[in-house]
Design a protein around this motif. Sequence first.
Motif, short mmCIF file in Angstrom:
data_model
loop_
_atom_site.label_atom_id
_atom_site.label_comp_id
_atom_site.label_asym_id
_atom_site.label_seq_id
_atom_site.Cartn_x
_atom_site.Cartn_y
_atom_site.Cartn_z
N MET A 1 0.86 -1.20 0.00
CA MET A 1 0.00 0.00 0.00
C MET A 1 0.88 1.23 0.00
N SER A 2 0.55 2.21 -0.83
CA SER A 2 1.32 3.43 -0.81
C SER A 2 0.52 4.52 -0.12
N LEU A 3 1.24 5.41 0.53
CA LEU A 3 0.60 6.51 1.23
C LEU A 3 0.94 7.80 0.52
N LEU A 4 -0.04 8.67 0.36
CA LEU A 4 0.21 9.95 -0.26
C LEU A 4 0.36 11.05 0.78
N THR A 5 -0.38 10.94 1.86
CA THR A 5 -0.35 11.97 2.90
C THR A 5 -0.18 11.31 4.27
N PRO A 6 0.83 11.67 5.03
CA PRO A 6 1.00 11.09 6.36
C PRO A 6 -0.17 11.46 7.28
N ASP A 7 -0.47 10.56 8.23
CA ASP A 7 -1.50 10.88 9.22
C ASP A 7 -1.06 12.01 10.12
N SER A 8 0.19 11.94 10.59
CA SER A 8 0.68 13.01 11.45
C SER A 8 1.41 14.04 10.62
N PRO A 9 1.15 15.31 10.86
CA PRO A 9 1.87 16.35 10.12
C PRO A 9 3.36 16.37 10.46
N LEU A 10 3.75 15.62 11.50
CA LEU A 10 5.15 15.60 11.90
C LEU A 10 5.96 14.59 11.10
N ALA A 11 5.30 13.66 10.43
CA ALA A 11 6.02 12.66 9.64
C ALA A 11 6.66 13.33 8.43
N GLN A 12 7.96 13.13 8.28
CA GLN A 12 8.69 13.82 7.22
C GLN A 12 8.78 13.00 5.94
N LYS A 13 8.52 11.71 6.04
CA LYS A 13 8.63 10.86 4.86
C LYS A 13 7.79 9.61 5.08
N VAL A 14 7.25 9.07 4.00
CA VAL A 14 6.50 7.82 4.06
C VAL A 14 7.37 6.71 3.48
N VAL A 15 7.56 5.66 4.25
CA VAL A 15 8.30 4.47 3.81
C VAL A 15 7.33 3.30 3.97
N PRO A 16 6.48 3.03 2.98
CA PRO A 16 5.38 2.08 3.17
C PRO A 16 5.87 0.66 3.48
N SER A 17 5.17 0.01 4.40
CA SER A 17 5.41 -1.39 4.70
C SER A 17 4.18 -2.20 4.25
N PRO A 18 4.41 -3.34 3.62
CA PRO A 18 3.27 -4.18 3.23
C PRO A 18 2.70 -4.97 4.41
N ASN A 19 3.39 -4.93 5.53
CA ASN A 19 3.01 -5.76 6.68
C ASN A 19 1.95 -5.05 7.52
N GLN A 20 0.72 -5.13 7.06
CA GLN A 20 -0.39 -4.44 7.70
C GLN A 20 -1.70 -5.09 7.29
N GLY A 21 -2.76 -4.73 7.97
CA GLY A 21 -4.08 -5.24 7.65
C GLY A 21 -5.14 -4.37 8.30
N GLU A 22 -6.37 -4.86 8.31
CA GLU A 22 -7.45 -4.11 8.93
C GLU A 22 -7.47 -4.38 10.43
N ARG A 23 -7.83 -3.35 11.19
CA ARG A 23 -8.01 -3.53 12.62
C ARG A 23 -9.25 -4.42 12.83
N LYS A 24 -9.10 -5.46 13.60
CA LYS A 24 -10.16 -6.44 13.74
C LYS A 24 -11.37 -5.85 14.45
N GLY A 25 -12.53 -6.12 13.86
CA GLY A 25 -13.76 -5.62 14.44
C GLY A 25 -13.90 -4.11 14.38
N GLY A 26 -13.14 -3.48 13.50
CA GLY A 26 -13.20 -2.03 13.42
C GLY A 26 -12.65 -1.34 14.66
N ARG A 27 -11.76 -2.01 15.36
CA ARG A 27 -11.21 -1.52 16.63
C ARG A 27 -10.57 -0.15 16.46
N ARG A 28 -10.90 0.74 17.35
CA ARG A 28 -10.31 2.08 17.36
C ARG A 28 -9.08 2.05 18.26
N PRO A 29 -7.93 2.54 17.81
CA PRO A 29 -6.74 2.48 18.66
C PRO A 29 -6.88 3.34 19.91
N ASP A 30 -6.57 2.74 21.06
CA ASP A 30 -6.58 3.48 22.32
C ASP A 30 -5.35 3.17 23.17
#
Length: 255
Positions: A1-30
């Motif tokens: 997956m490629s990212l065009l815009t970082p989530d945090s404005p502090l991120a200076q560069k995107v280095v995409p990793s393929p090692n990811q998936g969907e949060r199970k059950g739509g879990r919101r990070p806390d």
Amino acid sequence: MSLLTPDSPLAQKVVPSPNQGERKGGRRPDILLVHYTGMRDAASALARLADPLAEVSCHYVVLENGRILQMVPEAARAWHAGASVWAGETDINSASIGIELVNPGHDGGYPDFPDAQVEATIRLGLDITSRWRIPAHRVLAHSDVSPGRKVDPGEKFPWESLHAAGLGHWTSPAPLGDGRSFGPGEEGQPIQALQAMLAMYGYGLDISGVFDPRTEAVVAAFQRHFRPALVDGVADASTITTLRDLIRSRPEPAA
């Protein structure tokens, strides 16, 4: 997956990793989970975190000079926690956002975390916890959720500095000194009370009344985060008092 815009404005560069998936059950990070890379240098760590065969990743990497790189979108499930538990939650990857700090770790000489890296981690952590409304007591170490299996970011990580800047939960550790202590092999009501307090704070621990290897690992993990002057897995008076103070100072959950 490629990212065009970082989530945090502090991120200076995107280095995409393929090692990811969907949060199970739509879990919101806390949970905000802090790691160190435990590898020789940043290039080695980034290569591994982006290697599909390694099956590990994180949301952000903070370099020694304070530069912040993003590898996985915050809404996605990065693979950074492994077998872990906190407050009864066993899918920590679905529940958390993971930050890796470039540091060779205990097996690589364990240098101090540079000021620029700590300051960048604080800025990033404040940004994430503000946007996701992550409570202070759920800003955790990898060792907190995986005691005995992981020791990062370790006793040199300046949690007190994070707290002073408004990030994370902390209380001044009780001083080392004389007093009753509890260790491996002991049994009884005091051990049960100790286990109950650790579990109340969030550590994954059965209340058996036996100071078993799991209890020793959890006590060491607690010390590594909250009483780093001595990490030995023995529940001395300083450890127990610090734990009580943390429980008392933790805000009650919102109704």
